[in-house]
Design a protein around this motif. Structure first.
Motif, PDB file in Angstrom:
ATOM      1  N   TYR A  62      16.957  -0.691  -5.782  1.00 50.35           N
ATOM      2  CA  TYR A  62      16.096  -1.564  -4.984  1.00 50.35           C
ATOM      3  C   TYR A  62      16.179  -1.183  -3.513  1.00 50.35           C
ATOM      4  N   LYS A  84       2.962  -0.372   5.649  1.00 56.25           N
ATOM      5  CA  LYS A  84       3.675  -0.476   4.391  1.00 56.25           C
ATOM      6  C   LYS A  84       3.684  -1.919   3.898  1.00 56.25           C
ATOM      7  N   VAL A  85       3.615  -2.076   2.591  1.00 51.50           N
ATOM      8  CA  VAL A  85       3.656  -3.392   1.964  1.00 51.50           C
ATOM      9  C   VAL A  85       4.911  -3.473   1.108  1.00 51.50           C
ATOM     10  N   ASP A 142      14.255  -5.484   2.271  1.00 51.23           N
ATOM     11  CA  ASP A 142      13.368  -5.791   3.401  1.00 51.23           C
ATOM     12  C   ASP A 142      14.194  -6.465   4.494  1.00 51.23           C
ATOM     13  N   GLY A 169      13.172  -5.218  -3.443  1.00 49.53           N
ATOM     14  CA  GLY A 169      11.985  -4.707  -4.121  1.00 49.53           C
ATOM     15  C   GLY A 169      11.784  -3.261  -3.725  1.00 49.53           C
ATOM     16  N   HIS A 170      10.554  -2.912  -3.296  1.00 50.15           N
ATOM     17  CA  HIS A 170      10.332  -1.559  -2.787  1.00 50.15           C
ATOM     18  C   HIS A 170       9.109  -1.549  -1.889  1.00 50.15           C
ATOM     19  N   TRP A 171       9.094  -0.572  -0.991  1.00 51.58           N
ATOM     20  CA  TRP A 171       7.989  -0.417  -0.056  1.00 51.58           C
ATOM     21  C   TRP A 171       6.905   0.476  -0.650  1.00 51.58           C
ATOM     22  N   GLU A 172       5.645   0.072  -0.423  1.00 49.72           N
ATOM     23  CA  GLU A 172       4.495   0.880  -0.829  1.00 49.72           C
ATOM     24  C   GLU A 172       3.548   1.021   0.350  1.00 49.72           C
ATOM     25  N   ILE A 232       6.829  -4.864  -1.962  1.00 51.10           N
ATOM     26  CA  ILE A 232       6.612  -5.464  -3.281  1.00 51.10           C
ATOM     27  C   ILE A 232       7.918  -6.110  -3.716  1.00 51.10           C
ATOM     28  N   SER A 254       8.782 -13.125  -7.495  1.00 47.16           N
ATOM     29  CA  SER A 254       7.325 -13.145  -7.394  1.00 47.16           C
ATOM     30  C   SER A 254       6.680 -14.117  -8.373  1.00 47.16           C
ATOM     31  N   VAL A 280      10.520  -5.902  -7.495  1.00 46.83           N
ATOM     32  CA  VAL A 280      10.169  -4.781  -8.376  1.00 46.83           C
ATOM     33  C   VAL A 280      10.998  -3.579  -7.925  1.00 46.83           C
ATOM     34  N   GLY A 328       0.278   0.648   2.139  1.00 46.24           N
ATOM     35  CA  GLY A 328      -0.867  -0.241   1.993  1.00 46.24           C
ATOM     36  C   GLY A 328      -1.805  -0.117   3.179  1.00 46.24           C
TER      37      GLY A 328
END
Length: 451
Positions: free
Chosen positions: A50, A256-257, A53, A247-250, A259, A197, A262, A252
């Protein structure tokens, strides 16, 4: 025969007996659920990575935040009842994360860890369109989300007047300010409660979103749960606050968003693969050790037999250390243990060759033993020190880069080599001194010296 050697022999026998006693109560399952701690590659299980944030930690030290996060997850997994989990915090390229290894975990247990063990309890409010969004407030000029990060670890179960369970909790200083701001604007409106979530649900399966009746500052309560769900939630909150979302960064768009809940990476290892690895490792180790013992006895005769006896004690002591510390044994760890066994033999070879040189030079057996050990010691010491340095480097890289099997290899090799030095210098030397001092065997051919 000197008294010191007799005392050393007694010490060795007692130490061997204690080591043997420590590994015998495993019900003959030396490599199994009642024996040594096995890693994912040998026992099967799950491996989760993981990212964290840290955008709302302000001036707090991220290293301390991650250490607190690590301890909280460990306590939460203990509540779940999983055995021998490995939780490690890591930092790479400025990003912080958590690695969770769950040896022996089933798919259902892994999903429970993903759903509850690493999740923040987040309080949500509805926007004008009726969508649920995180409830936020301003504290010291920063916009913060109201989460279980700000819940004190004194949550308890109480019953209302209708004998329904309530999870009663208390906010810390920041949580009190946030709760007061948020509930002030939500009087008469619902306050959603999400675990990760997903919405927290009651026994009827419906999401829990109690209506705010008054301003809440210090204490709050969660209703609508069954007694079992309320107790589980209370245990999780008391087992340690999750200070930041996982979670993890994606990517976007332009930013970055994050999540939530996850994992960045997930891998499952089949237990059958682990059992096959154990079987093949045991076969390879058995063949190698048998050839090694045969060579030592045929080439070095009586000293070789003594070396084999010492290596048997060495193996028992090593297994006892693995069982008592305890150390999680992985496939690279087994390789390190076998390698350290070879280095223990190498020390004996150096000693015996020096002894043979002294015996060929006409020295007595007792003098040859002492001189042989004295001359071989510097070579043994220097070679093992270089190995210790290599272990330290491997451990540093493995810990800082998240390569935990490398760390396991380094730790196992360090312990094995240190124990091999003790075996060669103390155990083998004591046995040879006792034989040399007793004059029971004086034929030089028995020591591998012709003439």
């Amino acid at each position: 025969m000197r008294k010191r050697d007799i005392y050393l022999l007694i010490f060795i026998v007692v130490l061997f007996g204690l080591a043997l006693w420590s590994i015998l109560p495993v019900n003959t399952k030396l490599l199994g659920p009642n024996g040594l701690n096995l890693g994912l590659d040998l026992r099967g299980g799950s491996y989760l990575v993981y990212q964290a944030d840290l955008s709302e930690i302000g001036d707090e030290d991220p290293v301390q935040i991650m250490e607190g996060l690590k301890k909280a997850i460990e306590m939460r997994i203990d509540v779940l009842g999983l055995s021998q989990p490995i939780v490690q915090a890591r930092e790479q390229a400025g990003e912080y994360g958590i690695v969770i290894q769950l040896p022996g975990a089933t798919e259902e247990q892994t999903e429970e860890v993903k759903g509850k063990m690493v999740a923040l309890l987040t309080f949500m409010e509805q926007d004008e369109a009726g969508n649920w969004t995180p409830a936020k407030g301003m504290v010291n000029g920063e916009e913060l989300t109201l989460t279980s990060r700000y819940i004190e670890e004194n949550t308890q179960i109480m019953m209302d007047q209708f004998n329904r369970p309530l999870v009663v909790f208390q906010w810390d200083e920041i949580g009190q300010e946030l709760s007061e701001q948020i509930t002030s604007r939500l009087i008469g409106k619902p306050l959603g409660i999400y675990l990760g979530s997903e919405p927290l649900r009651g026994e009827n399966g419906q999401p829990i979103a109690p209506t705010v009746r008054e301003v809440i500052r210090e204490r709050g309560q969660i209703e609508g749960l069954s007694i079992n769900d309320a107790q589980e939630l209370s245990d999780l909150l008391n087992a340690g606050r999750i200070p930041v979302p996982l979670g993890h960064w994606e990517e976007g768009g332009d930013s970055k968003v994050f999540i939530v809940n996850v994992p960045l990476y997930e891998r499952s290892v089949d237990a059958t693969l682990g059992a096959d690895s154990i079987q093949k490792s045991a076969l390879a180790a058995g063949i190698g050790i048998a050839l090694l013992l045969l060579f030592m006895i045929l080439y070095y005769r009586l000293p070789g037999f003594i070396a084999c006896l010492s290596l048997g004690i060495y193996g028992t002591l090593l297994l006892a250390i693995f069982a008592l510390l305890p150390i999680t044994l992985t496939l690279p760890g087994i390789a390190a243990a076998i390698l350290s066994l070879g280095m223990a033999v190498d020390a004996n070879v150096l000693i015996f060759e020096r002894m043979k040189e002294e015996l060929r030079g006409g020295r007595t057996l007792g003098a040859a033993v002492e001189t042989g050990f004295g001359r071989a010691w510097t070579a043994i010491r220097d070679s093992n020190i270089t190995t210790f340095i290599a272990c330290a480097v491997l451990l540093w890289f493995g810990t800082n880069l998240g390569a935990f099997m490398v760390s396991g290899f380094a730790i196992t090799l360090f312990i094995g080599v240190a124990l091999s030095m003790f075996t060669a210098i103390v155990i083998t030397r004591t046995f040879l001194r006792l034989i040399g001092g007793s004059s029971l065997v004086t034929n030089m051919a028995v020591y591998g010296v012709k003439g």
